[in-house]
Design a protein around this motif. Structure first.
Motif, PDB file in Angstrom:
ATOM      1  N   LEU A  24      69.676  10.717  -3.035  1.00  0.00           N
ATOM      2  CA  LEU A  24      68.841  10.488  -4.212  1.00  0.00           C
ATOM      3  C   LEU A  24      67.365  10.629  -3.856  1.00  0.00           C
ATOM      4  CD1 LEU A  24      68.417   9.607  -7.171  1.00  0.00           C
ATOM      5  CD2 LEU A  24      68.449   7.239  -6.340  1.00  0.00           C
ATOM      6  N   VAL A  25      66.970  10.027  -2.761  1.00  0.00           N
ATOM      7  CA  VAL A  25      65.578  10.111  -2.321  1.00  0.00           C
ATOM      8  C   VAL A  25      65.243  11.553  -1.941  1.00  0.00           C
ATOM      9  CG1 VAL A  25      63.867   9.311  -0.647  1.00  0.00           C
ATOM     10  CG2 VAL A  25      65.556   7.701  -1.561  1.00  0.00           C
ATOM     11  N   PHE A  26      66.120  12.178  -1.194  1.00  0.00           N
ATOM     12  CA  PHE A  26      65.884  13.551  -0.738  1.00  0.00           C
ATOM     13  C   PHE A  26      65.720  14.515  -1.918  1.00  0.00           C
ATOM     14  CE2 PHE A  26      67.467  17.730   0.529  1.00  0.00           C
ATOM     15  CZ  PHE A  26      66.609  18.010   1.568  1.00  0.00           C
ATOM     16  N   TYR A  27      66.642  14.474  -2.856  1.00  0.00           N
ATOM     17  CA  TYR A  27      66.569  15.398  -3.987  1.00  0.00           C
ATOM     18  C   TYR A  27      65.396  15.078  -4.918  1.00  0.00           C
ATOM     19  CZ  TYR A  27      70.973  17.526  -2.616  1.00  0.00           C
ATOM     20  OH  TYR A  27      71.938  18.203  -1.935  1.00  0.00           O
ATOM     21  N   SER A  28      65.004  13.827  -4.987  1.00  0.00           N
ATOM     22  CA  SER A  28      63.808  13.478  -5.765  1.00  0.00           C
ATOM     23  C   SER A  28      62.569  14.055  -5.108  1.00  0.00           C
ATOM     24  CB  SER A  28      63.680  11.952  -5.875  1.00  0.00           C
ATOM     25  OG  SER A  28      64.750  11.424  -6.615  1.00  0.00           O
ATOM     26  N   ARG A  29      62.570  14.074  -3.792  1.00  0.00           N
ATOM     27  CA  ARG A  29      61.422  14.606  -3.047  1.00  0.00           C
ATOM     28  C   ARG A  29      61.247  16.104  -3.253  1.00  0.00           C
ATOM     29  NH1 ARG A  29      60.365  14.405   3.497  1.00  0.00           N
ATOM     30  NH2 ARG A  29      58.343  15.415   3.400  1.00  0.00           N
ATOM     31  N   ILE A  30      62.349  16.824  -3.331  1.00  0.00           N
ATOM     32  CA  ILE A  30      62.237  18.282  -3.457  1.00  0.00           C
ATOM     33  C   ILE A  30      62.305  18.771  -4.904  1.00  0.00           C
ATOM     34  CG2 ILE A  30      63.098  18.674  -1.119  1.00  0.00           C
ATOM     35  CD1 ILE A  30      65.739  19.649  -2.461  1.00  0.00           C
ATOM     36  N   GLY A  31      62.472  17.825  -5.842  1.00  0.00           N
ATOM     37  CA  GLY A  31      62.422  18.200  -7.252  1.00  0.00           C
ATOM     38  C   GLY A  31      63.704  18.783  -7.812  1.00  0.00           C
ATOM     39  N   SER A  32      64.842  18.415  -7.266  1.00  0.00           N
ATOM     40  CA  SER A  32      66.123  18.940  -7.746  1.00  0.00           C
ATOM     41  C   SER A  32      66.681  18.029  -8.845  1.00  0.00           C
ATOM     42  CB  SER A  32      67.108  19.063  -6.585  1.00  0.00           C
ATOM     43  OG  SER A  32      68.325  19.606  -7.050  1.00  0.00           O
ATOM     44  N   TYR A  33      66.243  18.282 -10.062  1.00  0.00           N
ATOM     45  CA  TYR A  33      66.616  17.449 -11.207  1.00  0.00           C
ATOM     46  C   TYR A  33      68.128  17.348 -11.380  1.00  0.00           C
ATOM     47  CZ  TYR A  33      67.199  15.849 -15.990  1.00  0.00           C
ATOM     48  OH  TYR A  33      67.587  15.157 -17.109  1.00  0.00           O
TER      49      TYR A  33
END
Length: 185
Positions: A24-33
């Motif tokens: 969750l943190v990782f995908y939030s960081r890279i903008g993967s909605y």
């Protein structure tokens, strides 16, 4: 290395993280909605931090409005702080992400929280990207304009002294006029 990791992700590689919370943190960081939305549909701790930073802070820092919106709507703590005391509002302000700043304020983010160096969202905005619209928004919403950083790169500065130091005359004028008007009231 981050650029390489992003390219690998775009090519379909899956990161080797230990839990859905980390993802969750990782995908939030890279903008993967889509990935954030997918993870949020499962049992996940929304305020989990990975390497000291929360999903909401990464999304705010990068200006990923849709992810910020989704995280807040799913119950993320709007005023959660990272290891440095930064909040989502501070992160969005320092990078000039007006739409995220506006949304967080409308959702009742505490506008006057300071990080552990004594920096609030206004001081962060003046010191970094210096987006005039973000500065005006924060001031219009009543942020403390007299906050003084206690350490770090802005130590000893208030928003107006930092703006003077950076020769940002329009921001100096706005803050000084705001201070005068607040004294009159």
């Amino acid at each position: 290395y981050e650029e390489i990791a992003l390219e690998l992700l775009k090519a379909g590689a899956e990161p080797n993280l230990s839990s859905k919370n980390d993802l969750l943190v990782f995908y939030s960081r890279i903008g993967s909605y889509d990935k954030v939305k997918e993870i949020l549909s499962s049992n996940v701790f929304i305020d989990h931090k990975y390497k000291g930073i929360h999903a909401l802070l990464w999304a705010s820092y990068h200006g990923y409005y849709q992810i910020v919106y989704l995280l807040i709507e799913k119950g993320a703590n709007i005023d959660i702080q990272d290891l440095d005391g930064d909040t989502a509002l501070i992160c969005a302000s320092l990078n000039g992400h007006y739409n995220v700043v506006d949304f967080l304020i409308k959702k009742n983010a505490n506008i006057n929280i300071k990080n552990y160096a004594g920096v609030n969202a206004l001081l962060a905005a003046v010191g970094h990207r210096t987006d005039l619209s973000v500065v005006k928004l924060l001031i219009d919403r009543g942020i403390n304009t007299d906050v003084k950083a206690t350490r770090g790169q802005f130590a000893g500065h208030t928003p107006v002294s930092l703006a003077k130091n950076k020769r940002l005359s329009e921001i100096v004028r706005i803050i000084e006029n705001t201070n005068i008007n607040r004294i009159k009231k």
